[in-house]
Design a protein around this motif. Structure first.
Motif, PDB file in Angstrom:
ATOM      1  N   ILE A  52       0.854  -1.197   0.000  1.00  0.00           N
ATOM      2  CA  ILE A  52       0.000   0.000   0.000  1.00  0.00           C
ATOM      3  C   ILE A  52       0.893   1.252   0.000  1.00  0.00           C
ATOM      4  O   ILE A  52       0.620   2.238  -0.683  1.00  0.00           O
ATOM      5  CB  ILE A  52      -0.948  -0.006   1.224  1.00  0.00           C
ATOM      6  CG1 ILE A  52      -2.005  -1.115   1.077  1.00  0.00           C
ATOM      7  CG2 ILE A  52      -1.625   1.354   1.406  1.00  0.00           C
ATOM      8  CD1 ILE A  52      -2.850  -1.335   2.332  1.00  0.00           C
ATOM      9  N   GLY A  53       1.997   1.186   0.762  1.00  0.00           N
ATOM     10  CA  GLY A  53       2.947   2.305   0.796  1.00  0.00           C
ATOM     11  C   GLY A  53       3.571   2.547  -0.575  1.00  0.00           C
ATOM     12  O   GLY A  53       3.661   3.688  -1.036  1.00  0.00           O
ATOM     13  N   VAL A  54       3.968   1.475  -1.240  1.00  0.00           N
ATOM     14  CA  VAL A  54       4.563   1.610  -2.583  1.00  0.00           C
ATOM     15  C   VAL A  54       3.527   2.203  -3.538  1.00  0.00           C
ATOM     16  O   VAL A  54       3.829   3.109  -4.329  1.00  0.00           O
ATOM     17  CB  VAL A  54       5.062   0.231  -3.102  1.00  0.00           C
ATOM     18  CG1 VAL A  54       5.544   0.343  -4.547  1.00  0.00           C
ATOM     19  CG2 VAL A  54       6.175  -0.321  -2.206  1.00  0.00           C
ATOM     20  N   ALA A  55       2.292   1.708  -3.449  1.00  0.00           N
ATOM     21  CA  ALA A  55       1.232   2.200  -4.342  1.00  0.00           C
ATOM     22  C   ALA A  55       0.969   3.691  -4.093  1.00  0.00           C
ATOM     23  O   ALA A  55       0.771   4.462  -5.040  1.00  0.00           O
ATOM     24  CB  ALA A  55      -0.043   1.388  -4.132  1.00  0.00           C
ATOM     25  N   ALA A  56       0.990   4.087  -2.818  1.00  0.00           N
ATOM     26  CA  ALA A  56       0.756   5.499  -2.495  1.00  0.00           C
ATOM     27  C   ALA A  56       1.887   6.362  -3.053  1.00  0.00           C
ATOM     28  O   ALA A  56       1.638   7.441  -3.619  1.00  0.00           O
ATOM     29  CB  ALA A  56       0.637   5.686  -0.982  1.00  0.00           C
ATOM     30  N   ALA A  57       3.129   5.885  -2.920  1.00  0.00           N
ATOM     31  CA  ALA A  57       4.276   6.643  -3.453  1.00  0.00           C
ATOM     32  C   ALA A  57       4.150   6.773  -4.974  1.00  0.00           C
ATOM     33  O   ALA A  57       4.343   7.863  -5.540  1.00  0.00           O
ATOM     34  CB  ALA A  57       5.583   5.951  -3.077  1.00  0.00           C
ATOM     35  N   MET A  58       3.798   5.678  -5.629  1.00  0.00           N
ATOM     36  CA  MET A  58       3.662   5.722  -7.093  1.00  0.00           C
ATOM     37  C   MET A  58       2.460   6.576  -7.497  1.00  0.00           C
ATOM     38  O   MET A  58       2.506   7.294  -8.501  1.00  0.00           O
ATOM     39  CB  MET A  58       3.539   4.307  -7.655  1.00  0.00           C
ATOM     40  CG  MET A  58       4.843   3.527  -7.561  1.00  0.00           C
ATOM     41  SD  MET A  58       4.753   1.962  -8.425  1.00  0.00           S
ATOM     42  CE  MET A  58       6.403   1.300  -8.089  1.00  0.00           C
ATOM     43  N   GLY A  59       1.392   6.511  -6.707  1.00  0.00           N
ATOM     44  CA  GLY A  59       0.210   7.340  -6.980  1.00  0.00           C
ATOM     45  C   GLY A  59       0.570   8.814  -6.889  1.00  0.00           C
ATOM     46  O   GLY A  59       0.152   9.626  -7.733  1.00  0.00           O
ATOM     47  N   ALA A  60       1.365   9.174  -5.885  1.00  0.00           N
ATOM     48  CA  ALA A  60       1.779  10.574  -5.711  1.00  0.00           C
ATOM     49  C   ALA A  60       2.630  11.019  -6.906  1.00  0.00           C
ATOM     50  O   ALA A  60       2.450  12.134  -7.434  1.00  0.00           O
ATOM     51  CB  ALA A  60       2.548  10.735  -4.403  1.00  0.00           C
ATOM     52  N   ALA A  61       3.537  10.136  -7.334  1.00  0.00           N
ATOM     53  CA  ALA A  61       4.399  10.474  -8.483  1.00  0.00           C
ATOM     54  C   ALA A  61       3.563  10.610  -9.756  1.00  0.00           C
ATOM     55  O   ALA A  61       3.784  11.521 -10.567  1.00  0.00           O
ATOM     56  CB  ALA A  61       5.472   9.397  -8.654  1.00  0.00           C
ATOM     57  N   LEU A  62       2.599   9.720  -9.901  1.00  0.00           N
ATOM     58  CA  LEU A  62       1.718   9.751 -11.074  1.00  0.00           C
ATOM     59  C   LEU A  62       0.923  11.059 -11.119  1.00  0.00           C
ATOM     60  O   LEU A  62       0.766  11.678 -12.182  1.00  0.00           O
ATOM     61  CB  LEU A  62       0.752   8.565 -10.953  1.00  0.00           C
ATOM     62  CG  LEU A  62       0.121   7.968 -12.193  1.00  0.00           C
ATOM     63  CD1 LEU A  62       1.177   7.550 -13.208  1.00  0.00           C
ATOM     64  CD2 LEU A  62      -0.730   6.758 -11.795  1.00  0.00           C
ATOM     65  N   GLY A  63       0.433  11.471  -9.948  1.00  0.00           N
ATOM     66  CA  GLY A  63      -0.334  12.713  -9.857  1.00  0.00           C
ATOM     67  C   GLY A  63       0.498  13.906 -10.290  1.00  0.00           C
ATOM     68  O   GLY A  63       0.033  14.772 -11.052  1.00  0.00           O
ATOM     69  N   VAL A  64       1.742  13.945  -9.821  1.00  0.00           N
ATOM     70  CA  VAL A  64       2.639  15.052 -10.177  1.00  0.00           C
ATOM     71  C   VAL A  64       2.965  14.997 -11.674  1.00  0.00           C
ATOM     72  O   VAL A  64       2.928  16.011 -12.374  1.00  0.00           O
ATOM     73  CB  VAL A  64       3.929  14.994  -9.313  1.00  0.00           C
ATOM     74  CG1 VAL A  64       4.978  15.957  -9.833  1.00  0.00           C
ATOM     75  CG2 VAL A  64       3.593  15.303  -7.857  1.00  0.00           C
ATOM     76  N   LEU A  65       3.248  13.780 -12.155  1.00  0.00           N
ATOM     77  CA  LEU A  65       3.624  13.614 -13.564  1.00  0.00           C
ATOM     78  C   LEU A  65       2.544  14.149 -14.507  1.00  0.00           C
ATOM     79  O   LEU A  65       2.842  14.815 -15.486  1.00  0.00           O
ATOM     80  CB  LEU A  65       3.888  12.121 -13.849  1.00  0.00           C
ATOM     81  CG  LEU A  65       4.206  11.750 -15.296  1.00  0.00           C
ATOM     82  CD1 LEU A  65       5.524  12.386 -15.731  1.00  0.00           C
ATOM     83  CD2 LEU A  65       4.282  10.229 -15.459  1.00  0.00           C
ATOM     84  N   HIS A  66       1.297  13.843 -14.197  1.00  0.00           N
ATOM     85  CA  HIS A  66       0.211  14.230 -15.117  1.00  0.00           C
ATOM     86  C   HIS A  66      -0.471  15.538 -14.735  1.00  0.00           C
ATOM     87  O   HIS A  66      -1.512  15.880 -15.292  1.00  0.00           O
ATOM     88  CB  HIS A  66      -0.815  13.095 -15.203  1.00  0.00           C
ATOM     89  CG  HIS A  66      -0.244  11.861 -15.849  1.00  0.00           C
ATOM     90  ND1 HIS A  66       0.174  11.844 -17.150  1.00  0.00           N
ATOM     91  CD2 HIS A  66       0.007  10.626 -15.362  1.00  0.00           C
ATOM     92  CE1 HIS A  66       0.660  10.648 -17.447  1.00  0.00           C
ATOM     93  NE2 HIS A  66       0.571   9.879 -16.369  1.00  0.00           N
TER      94      HIS A  66
END
Ligand code: MRU
Length: 356
Positions: A52-66
């Motif tokens: 869940i922590g990894v997914a949250a980190a990737m979700g945050a990066a995805l949000g910034v990216l797009h």
């Protein structure tokens, strides 16, 4: 040995294996929107505290990216919204909040260094990938410390799923079992099915079977019977949040296993990364327990198994520290008094002890 891949950062987006469909189907989705990632965490496409922590980190990066933001200030405002959305998904696993704090720290560092949006976006992607990479190394270290405590041969018991599916590495409790097995210990794993969501039956049994580790699947109400047999050498489970005094939240049912373990003189261990510590709370009474839908209790895989009555579904329980023989982390092994050993591990990064 087979290691499941629950999540991966790719050029197309964040790819997640849908754990709700296992073991019947191995289906993956690619997410390009952080809101979809938040939904996937809430709806248990991905689950298990470190994953869940990894997914949250990737979700945050995805949000910034797009993000369509054209300035650092606009991006900062949107980043707060992104983190807020991801934080509202599941309340018990502290790794979620740990990962978001880490992504916030990195965002602050990057925006202090540059105002080039492309560089900030790239830095956030690298940080999320780094979180994932570190989970892998962390699991290996937990496995090495914990394996020493496993019997040379005989039965060990788990609860829920704290394997590769739950971490993105080799797993915490299953990492310990995997390393012990690879060392030549002749282990046979008793896997409680873990009602109501059946993480034991659907996920742990699947992972062990694929990895060639012998197992016996049992229902949750068989735990006492097997522990009384005198044949179980150890129990090892994962954790969702460990309070400063060592009280540990894990999947519902863990507490009763720990109590039965004590009654039957079977050592009960926790395997978890330091990111699962929450030293800001003194004890387990302060751990928020997620309430999930009662339909997961009244229905099994969509089929009604109870009349239309009130049903409860606390998704986690808290095992008091006095039932926990040791906590295996990537930095060493914590023993009671946990108020001291957890702080030592968190602060110094030095192993507290490495041998049983
Ligand atoms: O509701 P879940 O499936 O996310 O619960 C998972 C557990 O309780 C695990 O034991 C815990 O998160 C540790 S995973 C390494």
């Amino acid at each position: 040995m087979y290691v499941a891949q629950p999540i991966e950062w790719t050029d197309r987006g964040v790819v997640m294996l849908d754990q709700r469909r296992l073991p019947a189907e191995e289906i993956s989705y690619t997410y390009t929107d952080y809101r979809e990632v938040a939904k996937a965490i809430r709806e248990m496409v991905i689950r298990g505290a470190p994953a869940i922590g990894v997914a949250a980190a990737m979700g945050a990066a995805l949000g910034v990216l797009h993000s369509p933001a054209k300035s650092v200030e606009a991006l900062r405002t949107e980043f707060q919204e992104i983190c807020g959305t991801l934080a509202k998904t599941r309340p018990t696993a502290v790794d979620l909040f740990w990962a978001l704090e880490r992504m916030k720290r990195r965002f602050s560092e990057l925006t202090a260094q540059t105002s080039e949006l492309a560089k900030i976006k790239q830095g956030m992607i690298e940080e999320a990938q780094q979180v994932h990479l570190e989970k892998r190394a962390t699991d290996e270290a937990i496995g090495r410390f914990g394996a020493e405590f496993m019997p040379r041969e005989g039965q060990v018991m788990t609860q829920c799923n704290a394997g590769a599916l739950a971490t993105g590495g080799i797993g915490t409790d299953l990492g310990v079992i995997r390393v012990a097995f690879e060392q030549g210990r002749k282990l046979h794993v008793l896997v409680p099915e873990t009602r109501p969501y059946l993480q034991g039956a659907r996920l742990t049994a699947w992972e062990l079977h694929k990895g060639g580790i012998p197992l016996t699947l049992i229902t949750d109400n068989m735990v006492g019977h097997f522990l009384k047999s005198g044949k179980v050498g150890a129990i090892v489970t994962g954790a969702d949040r460990i309070a400063a005094n060592g009280d540990t939240a894990n999947k519902i049912g863990t507490y009763q296993i720990a109590v039965l373990a004590k009654e039957n003189n079977v050592p009960f261990y926790i395997a978890a990364p330091v990111s699962t510590f929450d030293l800001s709370i003194p004890d387990g009474d302060h751990i928020p327990i997620e309430e999930r839908s009662a339909a997961e209790v009244t229905h099994l895989q969509g089929v009604r198994i109870a009349p239309d009555v009130h049903a409860a579904h606390p998704a986690f329980d808290v095992t008091p520290a006095r039932y926990i023989a040791a906590i295996f982390t990537e930095r060493g092994v914590a023993r009671a008094p946990y108020t001291q050993s957890l702080i030592a591990l968190a602060a110094t990064g030095q192993p507290a002890s490495a041998a049983p």
